[in-house]
Design a protein around this motif. Structure first.
Motif, PDB file in Angstrom:
ATOM      1  N   LEU A   1      -5.764   6.617  -9.488  1.00 30.53           N
ATOM      2  CA  LEU A   1      -6.894   7.173  -9.293  1.00 30.53           C
ATOM      3  C   LEU A   1      -6.791   8.595  -8.815  1.00 30.53           C
ATOM      4  O   LEU A   1      -7.706   9.164  -8.746  1.00 30.53           O
ATOM      5  N   LYS A   2      -5.687   9.113  -8.167  1.00 33.16           N
ATOM      6  CA  LYS A   2      -5.652  10.376  -7.577  1.00 33.16           C
ATOM      7  C   LYS A   2      -6.675  10.570  -6.512  1.00 33.16           C
ATOM      8  O   LYS A   2      -7.245  11.786  -6.440  1.00 33.16           O
ATOM      9  N   LYS A   3      -6.891   9.629  -5.433  1.00 33.20           N
ATOM     10  CA  LYS A   3      -7.759   9.832  -4.243  1.00 33.20           C
ATOM     11  C   LYS A   3      -7.584   8.662  -3.324  1.00 33.20           C
ATOM     12  O   LYS A   3      -6.883   7.983  -3.600  1.00 33.20           O
ATOM     13  N   VAL A   4      -8.165   8.941  -2.176  1.00 34.21           N
ATOM     14  CA  VAL A   4      -8.122   8.053  -1.059  1.00 34.21           C
ATOM     15  C   VAL A   4      -8.936   6.909  -1.487  1.00 34.21           C
ATOM     16  O   VAL A   4     -10.238   7.369  -1.525  1.00 34.21           O
ATOM     17  N   THR A   5      -8.599   5.624  -1.291  1.00 32.98           N
ATOM     18  CA  THR A   5      -9.221   4.470  -1.491  1.00 32.98           C
ATOM     19  C   THR A   5      -9.216   3.335  -0.430  1.00 32.98           C
ATOM     20  O   THR A   5      -8.109   3.511   0.320  1.00 32.98           O
ATOM     21  N   LEU A   6     -10.075   2.453  -0.461  1.00 33.40           N
ATOM     22  CA  LEU A   6      -9.913   1.243   0.678  1.00 33.40           C
ATOM     23  C   LEU A   6      -8.934   0.244   0.061  1.00 33.40           C
ATOM     24  O   LEU A   6      -8.947  -0.222  -1.202  1.00 33.40           O
ATOM     25  N   HIS A   7      -7.768  -0.017   0.843  1.00 29.32           N
ATOM     26  CA  HIS A   7      -6.912  -0.995   0.548  1.00 29.32           C
ATOM     27  C   HIS A   7      -7.043  -1.964   1.521  1.00 29.32           C
ATOM     28  O   HIS A   7      -7.052  -2.004   2.652  1.00 29.32           O
ATOM     29  N   ARG A   8      -7.073  -3.242   0.884  1.00 32.23           N
ATOM     30  CA  ARG A   8      -7.324  -4.774   1.866  1.00 32.23           C
ATOM     31  C   ARG A   8      -6.015  -5.441   1.760  1.00 32.23           C
ATOM     32  O   ARG A   8      -5.290  -5.651   0.663  1.00 32.23           O
ATOM     33  N   GLU A   9      -5.865  -6.298   2.824  1.00 37.33           N
ATOM     34  CA  GLU A   9      -4.652  -7.066   2.636  1.00 37.33           C
ATOM     35  C   GLU A   9      -4.856  -8.511   2.010  1.00 37.33           C
ATOM     36  O   GLU A   9      -6.129  -8.827   1.835  1.00 37.33           O
ATOM     37  N   ILE A  10      -3.866  -8.498   1.049  1.00 34.72           N
ATOM     38  CA  ILE A  10      -3.981  -9.944  -0.058  1.00 34.72           C
ATOM     39  C   ILE A  10      -3.008 -10.840   0.651  1.00 34.72           C
ATOM     40  O   ILE A  10      -1.994 -10.421   1.446  1.00 34.72           O
ATOM     41  N   LYS A  11      -3.046 -11.952   0.307  1.00 34.88           N
ATOM     42  CA  LYS A  11      -2.079 -13.115   0.669  1.00 34.88           C
ATOM     43  C   LYS A  11      -1.484 -13.771  -0.378  1.00 34.88           C
ATOM     44  O   LYS A  11      -2.137 -14.031  -1.409  1.00 34.88           O
TER      45      LYS A  11
ATOM     46  N   TYR B   1       0.527  -1.145  -0.885  1.00 34.73           N
ATOM     47  CA  TYR B   1       1.348  -0.832   0.121  1.00 34.73           C
ATOM     48  C   TYR B   1       1.842  -2.136   0.845  1.00 34.73           C
ATOM     49  O   TYR B   1       1.133  -2.807   0.958  1.00 34.73           O
ATOM     50  N   ILE B   2       3.115  -1.893   1.388  1.00 31.77           N
ATOM     51  CA  ILE B   2       3.270  -2.821   2.325  1.00 31.77           C
ATOM     52  C   ILE B   2       3.758  -2.217   3.684  1.00 31.77           C
ATOM     53  O   ILE B   2       4.161  -1.163   3.944  1.00 31.77           O
ATOM     54  N   THR B   3       3.049  -3.145   4.648  1.00 32.15           N
ATOM     55  CA  THR B   3       3.076  -2.712   5.993  1.00 32.15           C
ATOM     56  C   THR B   3       3.187  -4.008   6.978  1.00 32.15           C
ATOM     57  O   THR B   3       3.418  -5.034   6.477  1.00 32.15           O
ATOM     58  N   THR B   4       3.264  -3.577   8.194  1.00 33.46           N
ATOM     59  CA  THR B   4       3.273  -4.883   9.013  1.00 33.46           C
ATOM     60  C   THR B   4       2.202  -4.878  10.185  1.00 33.46           C
ATOM     61  O   THR B   4       1.595  -3.856  10.121  1.00 33.46           O
ATOM     62  N   LYS B   5       1.901  -5.848  10.516  1.00 32.00           N
ATOM     63  CA  LYS B   5       0.766  -6.002  11.638  1.00 32.00           C
ATOM     64  C   LYS B   5       1.393  -6.995  12.789  1.00 32.00           C
ATOM     65  O   LYS B   5       2.219  -7.935  12.382  1.00 32.00           O
ATOM     66  N   ASN B   6       0.542  -7.013  13.764  1.00 35.51           N
ATOM     67  CA  ASN B   6       0.768  -7.864  14.759  1.00 35.51           C
ATOM     68  C   ASN B   6      -0.394  -8.926  14.613  1.00 35.51           C
ATOM     69  O   ASN B   6      -1.415  -8.829  14.718  1.00 35.51           O
ATOM     70  N   LYS B   7       0.011 -10.302  14.548  1.00 32.09           N
ATOM     71  CA  LYS B   7      -0.990 -11.492  14.162  1.00 32.09           C
ATOM     72  C   LYS B   7      -1.775 -11.740  15.284  1.00 32.09           C
ATOM     73  O   LYS B   7      -3.101 -11.928  15.344  1.00 32.09           O
ATOM     74  N   LYS B   8      -1.082 -11.449  16.445  1.00 30.67           N
ATOM     75  CA  LYS B   8      -1.920 -12.023  17.717  1.00 30.67           C
ATOM     76  C   LYS B   8      -3.027 -10.837  18.027  1.00 30.67           C
ATOM     77  O   LYS B   8      -4.198 -11.347  18.337  1.00 30.67           O
ATOM     78  N   ASN B   9      -2.774  -9.451  17.688  1.00 35.72           N
ATOM     79  CA  ASN B   9      -3.833  -8.572  17.920  1.00 35.72           C
ATOM     80  C   ASN B   9      -4.928  -8.327  16.845  1.00 35.72           C
ATOM     81  O   ASN B   9      -6.001  -8.000  16.996  1.00 35.72           O
ATOM     82  N   THR B  10      -4.564  -8.600  15.629  1.00 30.73           N
ATOM     83  CA  THR B  10      -5.101  -8.434  14.496  1.00 30.73           C
ATOM     84  C   THR B  10      -5.003  -9.842  13.649  1.00 30.73           C
ATOM     85  O   THR B  10      -4.515  -9.687  12.642  1.00 30.73           O
ATOM     86  N   PRO B  11      -5.916 -10.838  14.159  1.00 29.48           N
ATOM     87  CA  PRO B  11      -5.728 -12.090  13.199  1.00 29.48           C
ATOM     88  C   PRO B  11      -6.589 -12.023  11.917  1.00 29.48           C
ATOM     89  O   PRO B  11      -6.262 -12.716  11.082  1.00 29.48           O
ATOM     90  N   ASP B  12      -7.653 -10.812  11.695  1.00 30.71           N
ATOM     91  CA  ASP B  12      -8.280 -10.856  10.512  1.00 30.71           C
ATOM     92  C   ASP B  12      -7.609 -10.075   9.382  1.00 30.71           C
ATOM     93  O   ASP B  12      -6.528  -9.694   9.637  1.00 30.71           O
TER      94      ASP B  12
END
Length: 60
Positions: A50-60, A28-39
């Motif tokens: 997989l047809k279910k809700v799973t954990l998605h993490r930011e990649i670089k 998924y592509i989304t946006t974030k505010n780097k100042k508020n969420t640096p992690d």
């Protein structure tokens, strides 16, 4: 003149799908505010392969 914001685009990738070794990816592509969420972001999103809700993490 345009503002120079802290908002950047990030890509979220499924962690369960990556670990399973199945072909394809759920991203998924989304946006974030780097100042508020640096992690790195973590969100629970739907994985259509997989047809279910799973954990998605930011990649670089």
């Amino acid at each position: 003149m345009a503002k120079k914001g802290n908002r950047v685009q990030v890509i979220l990738e499924c962690t369960e799908h990556k670990a399973s070794g199945m072909p394809g990816t759920s991203r998924y592509i989304t946006t974030k505010n780097k100042k508020n969420t640096p992690d790195r972001m973590e969100r629970r999103k739907y994985n259509p392969i997989l047809k279910k809700v799973t954990l998605h993490r930011e990649i670089k």
